[in-house]
Design an enzyme around this catalytic site. Structure first.
Site, PDB file in Angstrom:
ATOM      1  N   ASP A 100     -43.617 -35.615  -4.495  1.00 19.82           N
ATOM      2  CA  ASP A 100     -42.372 -35.388  -3.763  1.00 19.82           C
ATOM      3  C   ASP A 100     -42.599 -35.676  -2.289  1.00 19.82           C
ATOM      4  O   ASP A 100     -42.763 -34.772  -1.469  1.00 19.82           O
ATOM      5  CB  ASP A 100     -41.861 -33.965  -3.986  1.00 19.82           C
ATOM      6  CG  ASP A 100     -40.388 -33.845  -3.631  1.00 19.82           C
ATOM      7  OD1 ASP A 100     -39.810 -34.841  -3.145  1.00 19.82           O
ATOM      8  OD2 ASP A 100     -39.825 -32.766  -3.837  1.00 19.82           O
ATOM      9  N   CYS A 103     -41.042 -33.822   0.839  1.00 16.80           N
ATOM     10  CA  CYS A 103     -40.398 -32.571   0.478  1.00 16.80           C
ATOM     11  C   CYS A 103     -40.428 -31.780   1.777  1.00 16.80           C
ATOM     12  O   CYS A 103     -41.431 -31.800   2.491  1.00 16.80           O
ATOM     13  CB  CYS A 103     -41.211 -31.868  -0.598  1.00 16.80           C
ATOM     14  SG  CYS A 103     -40.415 -30.382  -1.180  1.00 16.80           S
ATOM     15  N   HIS A 409     -47.013 -23.760   4.388  1.00 13.95           N
ATOM     16  CA  HIS A 409     -45.673 -24.300   4.098  1.00 13.95           C
ATOM     17  C   HIS A 409     -44.814 -23.367   3.265  1.00 13.95           C
ATOM     18  O   HIS A 409     -43.635 -23.638   3.056  1.00 13.95           O
ATOM     19  CB  HIS A 409     -45.766 -25.650   3.415  1.00 13.95           C
ATOM     20  CG  HIS A 409     -45.892 -25.605   1.922  1.00 13.95           C
ATOM     21  ND1 HIS A 409     -46.865 -24.898   1.273  1.00 13.95           N
ATOM     22  CD2 HIS A 409     -45.146 -26.187   0.951  1.00 13.95           C
ATOM     23  CE1 HIS A 409     -46.717 -25.058  -0.038  1.00 13.95           C
ATOM     24  NE2 HIS A 409     -45.692 -25.814  -0.267  1.00 13.95           N
ATOM     25  N   GLY A 410     -45.378 -22.291   2.753  1.00  6.57           N
ATOM     26  CA  GLY A 410     -44.550 -21.412   1.919  1.00  6.57           C
ATOM     27  C   GLY A 410     -45.384 -20.279   1.375  1.00  6.57           C
ATOM     28  O   GLY A 410     -46.424 -19.938   1.933  1.00  6.57           O
TER      29      GLY A 410
END
Lengths: 486, 138
Positions: A100, A103, A409-410
């Site tokens: 991805d 993303c 990132h998360g």
């Protein structure tokens, strides 16, 4: 790997752990993992650890194979991995970007308060769900011919803006101004084009989402104000999606191509998914040109979605854009390879920074940080799972020195999708979220269960580590009140 | 006859192990495993077929190429496949006819989106029957 992690990693300080090159013959640099001891203890994965070591094999890798605290087991690279290679004699690896491509996350402020939005949250989530195509197999409302798709590949967000989807000021606060240089549509195959045309302007499925959140903590009021985050209770919108099948196919095509190049260039790798080619080679250059096309497609995609989100808010609240104050705060990508300048051993060096599930985190004063944030640093957007929190942070000088301007990132998964699906039912997840005051609409109930909070690390723990290690600094936290899942 | 395939848990993605009395059958079962993740195979009827031919440098790459070709057909043409007739398969070449139908949202429930087949954990094992393993990015 046979020995337990504690016997292999060396503790540097409370938030840094090293995998020495002696761990595995062929490692060119040590691994460096950002994590707390508690996090290592309960959510450590041996496979992710092994992958950090494997990335250290990439020719031309500089300083460390890095892992952010949201690290988890991926394919080839770990997710949450960062690797910088010298442009003059290093390689680029499509697996270090992922399928991805670009993303990423876009954050938008509003002038609305929780008190205004709560009574209409169901209506708003339904409106967003209807207005923004999502879910597996959905097609976009944007109809482009192949020629126009090529313009999207080169212009990115700007193409969408010129067609009336968005404002010039959105572009200013987008990484790379929403269009990466060096994109060359000639390097994109026919299959990627066929997958890309119908999916332009779609959210997608899996972990992609729209989140309506409320600011519930402010850590740096000055920086928050510069972003248009003025008070607790203010409503923000987060958009998380990428380059859809277009990017997936480009990665697929180039992993196959570079898998062959590896043999030609005599590169030896511990995992075939790390397939790579010298940055200066035709294969490496072609990949970067095609990857940039996918990055631009993703920025255009998020630009379309922002436009429809603005329309949805206007309709539900009966207010003009001016009254709603829906200004974009920033847009970052977290799957990308970028050519950036760093000082290595006192000398300026151009590096190819692979960020695979990692966010760029440039400091105050950096020329690539938009003027409005120049005195603060680049906004870093860190979405959590749909039941907990999301964060806004700032890039730092420490990140430039230590992580090639990168941070987490998360949240990072801890439970497989299958395990989440088996232990939770989508309907139950929706009920639990409703009890917490979060309205959710999902394309499929199974995907809802797969993305439940329990499947993720607590994003607060992740962000605390990057904050304490100094590679990004917290500005604000939001808690979700409404979510659209693909 | 044992099971045709197994789905393996992986934190972010999903693994597939497929079995067969020969490699052709193992490849066909890997494709069935792929589409079993995307939809309920029982709901898919055989009303069309597509021929696929591809070459690669070895069997492992052929397996990845085969599954990626099917992912592409699903994503670009909206076709759900349920039966796979592997006509020719050697070290570097695969020829197959795949049967299925176009997605019909009134009839098919779409479950998991699959981005691609990867080379991570990839295995073609012929020691005890035929067994192939591949990790899918979902």
């Amino acid at each position: 790997m046979s020995a337990p992690w504690k016997e292999i990693v060396r503790k540097i300080d409370d938030y840094r752990w090293e995998i020495p090159t002696s761990y595995k013959a062929g490692m060119l640099v040590p691994g460096l993992i950002f994590a707390s001891e508690a996090m290592l203890g309960h959510s450590w994965e041996e496979q992710a650890f092994e992958q950090v070591a494997n990335v250290a094999f990439l020719p031309g890798i500089v300083r460390n194979s890095l892992a952010m605290p949201d690290i988890h087991w991926g394919y080839g690279f770990p997710i949450g991995g960062v690797a910088a290679t010298r442009v003059r004699d290093g390689v680029v690896s499509p697996g270090g970007v992922g399928f991805d491509i670009n993303c990423g996350v876009r954050l938008v402020r509003t002038s609305l308060t929780e008190g205004e939005v709560r009574p209409k949250i169901e209506q708003l989530i339904n409106q967003l769900f209807v207005n923004i195509p999502s879910g597996l197999g959905s097609e976009g409302k944007i109809r482009v011919k192949e020629k126009e798709l090529e313009e999207v590949m080169v212009k990115g967000s700007r193409w969408a803006m010129e067609k009336g989807y968005g404002l010039p000021e959105d572009i200013i606060v987008t990484e790379e101004s929403g269009s990466m240089k060096g994109a060359n549509p000639d390097k994109v195959g026919s299959k990627a084009r066929k997958r890309g045309i119908p999916q332009l302007g779609t959210l997608g499925s899996g972990n992609h989402f729209l989140e309506v959140g409320v600011v519930d903590e402010l850590y740096d009021a000055g920086a928050a104000k510069a972003m248009g985050i003025e008070s607790l209770g203010q409503v923000l919108l987060l958009i998380h999606t990428g380059s859809r099948g277009f990017g997936h196919q480009i990665c697929t095509d180039y992993v196959a191509l570079l898998g062959e190049a590896v043999k030609r260039y005599g590169i030896s790798l511990p995992d075939r998914q790390l397939a790579c080619a010298p940055i200066s080679s035709p294969e490496g250059q072609d990949y970067l040109a095609a990857m940039s096309c996918a990055a631009n497609y993703a920025w255009a995609n998020r630009q379309f979605i922002l436009h429809w989100a603005r329309e949805s808010f206007s309709r539900v609240f009966g207010k003009s854009q001016e009254e709603l104050g829906m200004r974009q705060i920033y847009d970052v990508c977290h799957n990308i390879a970028k050519l950036e300048d760093y000082t290595i051993n006192g000398k300026k060096e151009k590096l190819c920074v692979h960020r695979k599930g990692a966010t760029r985190a440039f400091p105050a004063g950096h020329p690539d940080v938009p003027d409005v944030y120049r005195n603060f640093g680049q906004p870093v957007l860190i979405p959590g799972d749909m039941g907990r929190y999301s964060y806004v942070a700032l890039g730092t000088e420490a990140a430039m020195k230590e992580t090639f301007g990168s941070t987490c990132h998360g949240a990072g998964r801890v439970q497989s999708r299958g395990a989440a699906r088996r232990s939770l039912r989508g309907a139950d997840v929706a009920r639990v979220l409703a009890d917490r005051g979060i309205t959710v609409k999902a394309g499929s109930m199974a995907s809802l269960a797969e993305e439940a909070s329990e499947a993720y690390k607590d994003v607060s723990e992740v962000v605390d580590i990057t904050h304490k290690a100094g590679i990004s600094l917290k500005v604000a936290r939001t808690k979700p009140i409404g979510v659209v899942k693909g | 006859m044992g099971k045709d395939f197994e789905i393996l848990d992986h934190t972010a993605d999903v693994g597939v192990i497929a079995y067969g009395t020969d490699l052709n059958q193992a490849f066909a079962n890997a494709a069935r495993a792929l589409f079993s993740l995307i939809t309920e195979l029982d709901d898919v009827e055989e009303v069309l077929y597509r021929d696929i031919e591809l070459t690669a440098s070895d069997e492992e790459s052929l397996l990845v190429g085969w599954l990626n070709e099917l992912i592409y057909r699903f994503d670009a043409e909206g076709i759900l496949f349920k039966r796979f007739d592997i006509i020719q398969l050697n070290d570097t070449r695969l020829k197959a006819r795949s049967y299925g139908e176009k997605v019909d949202s009134s009839k098919h429930k779409l479950k998991t989106g699959v981005k691609a087949a990867t080379y991570h954990m990839l295995k073609v094992d012929k020691t005890d029957g035929y067994r192939v393993q591949v990790l899918l990015d979902i």
